[in-house]
Design a protein around this motif. Sequence first.
Motif, PDB file in Angstrom:
ATOM      1  N   PRO A   1       7.739  -4.255   3.125  1.00  0.00           N
ATOM      2  CA  PRO A   1       8.492  -2.752   3.229  1.00  0.00           C
ATOM      3  C   PRO A   1       8.883  -2.754   4.570  1.00  0.00           C
ATOM      4  O   PRO A   1       8.681  -3.361   5.554  1.00  0.00           O
ATOM      5  N   ASP A   2      10.095  -1.934   4.613  1.00  0.00           N
ATOM      6  CA  ASP A   2      10.845  -1.452   5.835  1.00  0.00           C
ATOM      7  C   ASP A   2       9.854  -0.860   6.762  1.00  0.00           C
ATOM      8  O   ASP A   2       9.845  -0.868   7.855  1.00  0.00           O
ATOM      9  N   ARG A   3       9.103   0.058   6.124  1.00  0.00           N
ATOM     10  CA  ARG A   3       8.279   0.905   6.650  1.00  0.00           C
ATOM     11  C   ARG A   3       6.822   1.197   5.955  1.00  0.00           C
ATOM     12  O   ARG A   3       7.065   0.903   4.714  1.00  0.00           O
ATOM     13  N   GLY A   4       5.844   1.388   6.611  1.00  0.00           N
ATOM     14  CA  GLY A   4       4.540   1.401   5.652  1.00  0.00           C
ATOM     15  C   GLY A   4       4.079   0.204   5.556  1.00  0.00           C
ATOM     16  O   GLY A   4       4.292  -0.773   5.683  1.00  0.00           O
ATOM     17  N   SER A   5       2.916   0.246   4.421  1.00  0.00           N
ATOM     18  CA  SER A   5       2.217  -1.269   4.266  1.00  0.00           C
ATOM     19  C   SER A   5       1.906  -0.859   2.812  1.00  0.00           C
ATOM     20  O   SER A   5       1.544   0.093   2.048  1.00  0.00           O
ATOM     21  N   VAL A   6       1.479  -2.207   2.140  1.00  0.00           N
ATOM     22  CA  VAL A   6       0.882  -2.346   0.808  1.00  0.00           C
ATOM     23  C   VAL A   6      -0.282  -3.145   1.000  1.00  0.00           C
ATOM     24  O   VAL A   6      -0.280  -4.313   1.717  1.00  0.00           O
ATOM     25  N   ARG A   7      -1.351  -2.737   0.596  1.00  0.00           N
ATOM     26  CA  ARG A   7      -2.671  -3.268   1.077  1.00  0.00           C
ATOM     27  C   ARG A   7      -3.453  -3.585  -0.401  1.00  0.00           C
ATOM     28  O   ARG A   7      -3.253  -2.811  -1.480  1.00  0.00           O
ATOM     29  N   ILE A   8      -4.268  -4.687  -0.486  1.00  0.00           N
ATOM     30  CA  ILE A   8      -5.166  -4.911  -1.272  1.00  0.00           C
ATOM     31  C   ILE A   8      -6.589  -5.197  -1.065  1.00  0.00           C
ATOM     32  O   ILE A   8      -6.578  -5.883   0.134  1.00  0.00           O
ATOM     33  N   GLY A   9      -7.486  -4.612  -1.215  1.00  0.00           N
ATOM     34  CA  GLY A   9      -8.816  -4.625  -0.740  1.00  0.00           C
ATOM     35  C   GLY A   9      -8.803  -4.296   0.637  1.00  0.00           C
ATOM     36  O   GLY A   9      -9.626  -4.774   1.475  1.00  0.00           O
ATOM     37  N   GLY A  10      -7.869  -3.444   1.061  1.00  0.00           N
ATOM     38  CA  GLY A  10      -7.825  -2.961   2.432  1.00  0.00           C
ATOM     39  C   GLY A  10      -7.111  -3.986   3.290  1.00  0.00           C
ATOM     40  O   GLY A  10      -6.780  -3.458   4.705  1.00  0.00           O
ATOM     41  N   HIS A  11      -6.744  -5.245   2.961  1.00  0.00           N
ATOM     42  CA  HIS A  11      -5.784  -6.176   3.743  1.00  0.00           C
ATOM     43  C   HIS A  11      -4.483  -5.688   3.597  1.00  0.00           C
ATOM     44  O   HIS A  11      -3.847  -5.830   2.393  1.00  0.00           O
ATOM     45  N   ASP A  12      -3.471  -5.575   4.639  1.00  0.00           N
ATOM     46  CA  ASP A  12      -2.118  -5.469   4.558  1.00  0.00           C
ATOM     47  C   ASP A  12      -1.623  -7.064   4.026  1.00  0.00           C
ATOM     48  O   ASP A  12      -2.221  -7.819   4.447  1.00  0.00           O
ATOM     49  N   LEU A  13      -0.874  -7.004   3.258  1.00  0.00           N
ATOM     50  CA  LEU A  13      -0.376  -8.143   2.497  1.00  0.00           C
ATOM     51  C   LEU A  13       0.410  -9.158   3.443  1.00  0.00           C
ATOM     52  O   LEU A  13       0.662 -10.340   3.222  1.00  0.00           O
TER      53      LEU A  13
END
Length: 584
Positions: A388-400
Amino acid sequence: MKRLLRLMMLAAGSRSRQFLAALRSSIIGSVAQAAAYGVLIGLIHELAQPQIDAPAAWTWFAVFVALYAVEALCRLAELRFPYEDWARVMSDLRLGLGEKLRAMPLRELEKRTAGDLSAVVGGNVAYASMGASQVAFLFVQAVIVPLLLVLVLLAVDWRIGLVLVATLPAALPFIRGIQRRAGTGLRATNSADGAAASRIVEYVQGLPVLRAAGQVGASSRRLDDALKQQTHVMSESQKSLTLPSIIATTAMQIAIVVAVAVGAALVLDAQLSAPLLAALVVAAVKLAEPLANATAMIAVFELSEASLERIESVMNSETIQVGDPHARLDRYDIAFDDVTFRYHPDDPEPVLGSLSFTLPARSLTALVGPSGSGKTTISKLITRYADPDRGSVRIGGHDLRDLAPTEIYRHVAVVFQDVYLFDDTIRANIAMARPDASDAEVEAAARAANVHEFVSRLPNGYDTRVGEIGGALSGGERQRVSIARAILKDAPIVLLDEPTAALDSESEVAVQQAIDALVQEKTVLVIAHRLSTVTGADQILVIDHGRVSERGTHDELLTADGRYAAMWSAQTGARQWKVAAAQT
């Protein structure tokens, strides 16, 4: 020479040590060759004396033989690289490109056409490795031998040597012109080759559509234009090299003629013996020969350099950065936190803007909304198509951004609307998700995905080849094979991108049953075109212009009487549509 060495070391890669050893042998062999011609002149001079000094003549001869033996041994050592390591250099280059493509973000990979990458991995690697295996050694010989022979000729007879020193440099500007024009022309040719390769791939894959549109053969404008441009670029490149090559070769021939004329005058004036003149002429011809060959080698060298530049452009591409290579997933909830994303930095509006939502573990979430609203982009970001340009995508609390791509893909199974199957058997296409799976496990996944039903009717069963891109199967059959692949993988997260949108009613039922088998106890994100397929979802997110405009269950969203309710009403109303026959 410095530029040549840098490029060849780049091409040699892991074989650079062997390349340098072969290069040293080439240099020593070239020095021995030039020295042998000098010794030959000394031997001929001795044999031309009225009183031959036999011991001196035999000494000259012994040194001559020794130098040629050294050259022969060096050439044999030099040949070990092109004959033993050339194939390894090509293999290493292609493996390196493969590693780079695997580490490249999908967004970056999509910028390159299949034909262009095919040209880089195929032809450009062959040309680059050819430069490392052959051109480098010939080029070294073409430079060292003439330089040393000039010194020998100056030492034996400064007048003939001076003629060659004065006239041969006249060819150098033209040789340099050949180099510049060859470089420009071959880069243009490489670009045209890549474009033509892309159009050929496009033509072959789109042949059914082109036939239906009457755009096959000479009528295929896109392919025809690309091939015409390729022919034009190649022709212009060759034309630009013709005149400088003729002038450079002529200048070298003139230099030899002038040297012979000066030598003949010296012989007539009794200042030089005829045998010695013959020896000097042989040396002069040998001096000019590598320079003449250099004009031809320059084109090959520039081809290798242009190929290396294209390889470098891939190797220098952006790669996926991993914050914590040791991070491991043990939970499978998914969260988007204030995500903004653009496909291109100069896009005026982001595809996703300040997007936030959560997919609880072992839940089914549906994304609905108009085309272009950002639904597929959301699924791509979960597989780290791009960051992402800004923000985060997380799986199980981990930032990708902290997870290795292999760790992400190990826990995510994806079923796309447009299925890609490899030109292999049905068994191999299913087992691709888990190559170590037994035949029984493959068949169990196939049964769960309703694949076994149609496979049992095929003459070769699971060993039936599906054809290129699965062309031997129907759309519903391809979709079920891809779902069987995902079932066999048994990943805890499943992404479904409109898997039934393009299917007929019968195929849709079979595929929907396969999906039901796939998503049990998984974290599921489904992009839905037909709202009737997701009425039982735990939550439905309505995506509009890259934002969540509504969220809730099917019943909650109908009660809210908003965008979802309008979409539902439009789809249920469309079921009553009828096509009337035209009145005559």
